[in-house]
Design a protein around this motif. Structure first.
Motif, PDB file in Angstrom:
ATOM      1  N   PHE A 101       7.137   3.338  11.894  1.00 52.00           N
ATOM      2  CA  PHE A 101       8.165   3.536  11.375  1.00 52.00           C
ATOM      3  C   PHE A 101       8.634   2.813  10.148  1.00 52.00           C
ATOM      4  CE2 PHE A 101      13.216   3.469  10.985  1.00 52.00           C
ATOM      5  CZ  PHE A 101      13.172   4.545  10.791  1.00 52.00           C
ATOM      6  N   ILE A 102       8.855   3.582   8.514  1.00 46.13           N
ATOM      7  CA  ILE A 102       9.268   3.296   7.297  1.00 46.13           C
ATOM      8  C   ILE A 102      10.573   3.988   7.137  1.00 46.13           C
ATOM      9  CG2 ILE A 102       8.540   3.064   5.437  1.00 46.13           C
ATOM     10  CD1 ILE A 102       6.201   1.810   7.688  1.00 46.13           C
TER      11      ILE A 102
ATOM     12  N   PRO B 133       5.866  -1.847  11.541  1.00 47.83           N
ATOM     13  CA  PRO B 133       4.651  -1.964  11.573  1.00 47.83           C
ATOM     14  C   PRO B 133       4.926  -3.726  12.413  1.00 47.83           C
ATOM     15  CG  PRO B 133       5.543  -1.241   9.669  1.00 47.83           C
ATOM     16  CD  PRO B 133       6.326  -1.015  10.166  1.00 47.83           C
ATOM     17  N   PRO B 134       4.566  -4.309  12.898  1.00 49.37           N
ATOM     18  CA  PRO B 134       4.128  -5.578  13.288  1.00 49.37           C
ATOM     19  C   PRO B 134       4.714  -6.626  12.293  1.00 49.37           C
ATOM     20  CG  PRO B 134       1.805  -5.259  13.010  1.00 49.37           C
ATOM     21  CD  PRO B 134       2.774  -3.924  12.872  1.00 49.37           C
TER      22      PRO B 134
ATOM     23  N   THR C  75      10.959   7.465   6.860  1.00 52.26           N
ATOM     24  CA  THR C  75       9.578   7.967   7.495  1.00 52.26           C
ATOM     25  C   THR C  75       8.754   7.926   8.360  1.00 52.26           C
ATOM     26  OG1 THR C  75       7.196   9.791   6.215  1.00 52.26           O
ATOM     27  CG2 THR C  75       8.990   7.133   4.855  1.00 52.26           C
ATOM     28  N   THR C  76       7.560   8.585   8.486  1.00 56.21           N
ATOM     29  CA  THR C  76       6.235   7.577   8.920  1.00 56.21           C
ATOM     30  C   THR C  76       5.147   7.571   8.659  1.00 56.21           C
ATOM     31  OG1 THR C  76       7.634   8.178  11.530  1.00 56.21           O
ATOM     32  CG2 THR C  76       5.567   7.686  11.043  1.00 56.21           C
ATOM     33  N   VAL C  77       4.514   6.038   8.373  1.00 52.30           N
ATOM     34  CA  VAL C  77       3.095   5.949   8.272  1.00 52.30           C
ATOM     35  C   VAL C  77       2.246   5.174   8.594  1.00 52.30           C
ATOM     36  CG1 VAL C  77       2.171   4.869   5.723  1.00 52.30           C
ATOM     37  CG2 VAL C  77       4.029   5.819   5.219  1.00 52.30           C
TER      38      VAL C  77
ATOM     39  N   GLN D  53       2.375  10.830   0.106  1.00 52.34           N
ATOM     40  CA  GLN D  53       4.152  10.840   0.853  1.00 52.34           C
ATOM     41  C   GLN D  53       4.376  10.033  -0.521  1.00 52.34           C
ATOM     42  OE1 GLN D  53       6.103  10.203   4.415  1.00 52.34           O
ATOM     43  NE2 GLN D  53       4.162  10.202   5.698  1.00 52.34           N
ATOM     44  N   ASP D  54       3.954  10.375  -1.755  1.00 48.30           N
ATOM     45  CA  ASP D  54       4.296  10.029  -3.152  1.00 48.30           C
ATOM     46  C   ASP D  54       6.154   9.890  -3.282  1.00 48.30           C
ATOM     47  OD1 ASP D  54       4.097   8.411  -5.428  1.00 48.30           O
ATOM     48  OD2 ASP D  54       3.840  10.234  -6.707  1.00 48.30           O
ATOM     49  N   ALA D  55       6.166  11.105  -3.199  1.00 40.93           N
ATOM     50  CA  ALA D  55       7.384  11.519  -3.937  1.00 40.93           C
ATOM     51  C   ALA D  55       9.171  10.868  -2.764  1.00 40.93           C
ATOM     52  CB  ALA D  55       7.623  12.520  -2.739  1.00 40.93           C
TER      53      ALA D  55
END
Length: 533
Positions: free
Chosen positions: A411-412, A45-46, A405-407, A107-109
């Motif tokens: 990219f996270i 994220p920015p 993961t991706t949200v 994507q809680d888990a």
């Protein structure tokens, strides 16, 4: 046959070329794949450009409070998700409900863990509790105990009389302050103190079966011990997840450069001074002559057994979990009522509408009971609006990613701290009309106002959150909040002091509380006998 040697040589040359080409491809393909992946891989994220090693820590330290710096930069970048690198940690603030739901619902888990910081380590005694504990077996064990042994519907009903007793005491105490009347004006009441007293009393009653740590006071008010107890809890709240440099630079933890660890230790010493003797004495009683029936949460925690009929919890686990429960109990209801009443005093029509509902549902011949709550939709709307506009903290506790993961097409990385902005989710102009205006009626449009609740699963604001890390005490928290609102709005008329034309609604420079504690004039509006214990 004379062509055989040349043919063999030609074949060998071809084979050599093929082998060389294969080796070159094998060497080049991974690089090509990596470059292709990097081109098409989602970006972070920015956010502001980080410095080597320390990331954006210099800017964080130069712009306090950190939450205002984060929010202001996100507004400048015009983004609803950002990335700040603090030390080696990616901190991902979010102000959009849609993105927030992707983190905590879809994507809680992946985001079910917690960060490890010096202060959370201290408060949880090495991560023995629930709220502050990373995902794992200890968290699963403690959350199951909270959900089934302490906060079930059955246990909520079981503790009804204790909560009602404290609601009666609240009325008695405020009445005693309100009848200090000069020329029929009414009595001045410090709303912050009264609201925190009520929440602290409920906690002490349901955990220890007592209102006071000492003899108490005849007017229903707190002694020094109860005041010190609650103030210590708010001291802990101020320093948990407070963007300490030690949270992001482990090599500096021993130095405690901002003094947070020292202040947390001092507050914990105060709390332990009151809690530990009670826990230890009660444990001795159970070991000597086990009780036939439990009377409070402490009895339940001590009496829990494992499969081998041994104590399920150590005394350290019990004491530490009790401290964490108090942190989660006293803050939201008291802060919500103080802010709501300040807003409503400045807009008397809001007060009138709440009182009209209360008089219609309850009348003036009795006090509000918990059984009235389902019908008090406007009162509940006032509480929801306070949670939306005036949350207790700028961010919720961090949700730590347990894998890459991706949200939201970003990219996270694994280990990222995702923090949902309580402040900006509730004030997002894309979600809320007139977001900075206190308008309880906006919540009556949900299900036509037939059953207003304080939860908000769509994360348009945060009250009890959602997902694996949501608060298991929704029933208790909602009941405490609504009864605090209903009893004090029904029992008294509230006005600003005579020397104040409007209540100052400025926020504190350091946190989300009112800059100055609300002091208001209370006048009883019911028959005198209803206020007495």
């Amino acid at each position: 046959m004379e062509h055989a040697p040349s043919l063999l040589l030609s074949n060998l040359q071809s084979l050599w070329l093929f082998l060389c080409f294969t080796i070159m491809l094998k060497a080049l393909i991974p690089n090509l794949i990596q470059k292709y992946s990097e081109i098409h891989k989602p970006k972070l994220p920015p956010g502001p450009k980080p410095w080597p090693i320390v990331g954006n820590l210099p800017e964080m330290l130069a712009n306090k409070p950190a939450y205002q710096w984060i929010h202001n930069l996100m507004k400048e970048m015009n983004t609803e998700i950002a990335c700040f690198r603090l030390g080696n940690t990616y901190v991902i603030p979010v102000i959009c409900p849609t993105i927030a739901r992707e983190f905590l619902s879809e994507q809680d888990a992946t985001f079910a863990s917690r960060s490890l910081t010096p202060c959370t380590d201290l408060v949880s005694s090495g991560y023995l509790t629930t709220i502050l504990v990373p995902f794992g077996e200890q968290w699963k064990k403690m959350k199951k105990i909270l959900s089934t042994a302490l906060l079930s519907s059955q246990k909520h009903l079981w503790l009804h009389d204790k909560r009602t007793e404290e609601a009666h005491n609240l009325m008695f105490y405020v009445y005693n302050k309100s009848i200090n009347v000069k020329d029929g004006v009414g009595g001045l009441v410090n709303i912050r103190n009264v609201a925190r007293l009520y929440c602290g009393n409920i906690f002490r009653k349901i955990v220890f079966n007592t209102r006071y740590f000492g003899k108490g006071r005849t007017d229903g008010g707190p002694s020094f011990k109860e005041v010190e107890h609650v103030e210590a809890v708010f001291a802990l709240l101020r320093h948990l997840y407070a963007f300490s440099i030690s949270d992001y630079m482990p090599c500096l933890r021993r130095l405690d450069l901002d003094g947070h660890q020292k202040k947390v230790k001092e507050a914990l010493d105060v709390i332990k001074k009151y809690h530990d003797p009670i826990v230890q004495e009660r444990a001795k009683q159970w070991n000597h002559t086990p009780k036939v029936d439990e009377e409070d949460w402490l009895d339940i925690l001590i009496s829990l057994k494992d499969a081998n009929n041994n104590p399920l919890l150590t005394l350290e686990e019990i004491s530490t979990q009790i401290t964490e429960l108090m942190i989660a109990t006293v803050d939201n209801p008291s802060n919500a009522f103080e802010w709501a009443l300040a807003e409503m005093i400045n807009e008397p029509k809001l007060l009138e509408r709440a009182i009209e509902e209360l008089d219609s549902v309850v009348g003036k011949e009795r006090l509000v009971q918990e059984s009235d709550i389902p019908k008090l939709n406007y009162v509940k709307a006032c509480a929801r609006e306070a949670f939306r506009l005036h949350p207790i903290a700028p961010f919720n506790p961090p949700h730590v990613s347990m894998s890459d993961t991706t949200v939201g097409n970003y990219f996270i990385p694994k280990g990222s701290h995702v923090i949902l902005s309580r402040k900006e989710l509730g004030r997002n102009p894309k979600v809320w009309n007139e977001p900075l205006k206190f308008k309880p009626e906006r919540h009556l449009t949900i299900d036509n106002g037939s059953n207003v609740v304080l939860t908000e699963p769509n994360l348009r604001f945060i009250s009890f959150s959602t997902g694996r890390r949501s608060c298991p005490g929704v029933m208790l928290g909602s009941t405490m909040t609504v009864m605090l609102f209903a009893r004090l709005l029904h029992g008294f008329t509230w006005t600003a002091p005579s020397n104040v034309s409007k209540v100052n609604l400025a926020e504190s420079n350091d946190d989300m509380f009112l800059a100055d504690p609300l002091v208001a004039v209370a006048k009883p509006r019911l028959a005198p006998h209803l206020y007495h214990l």
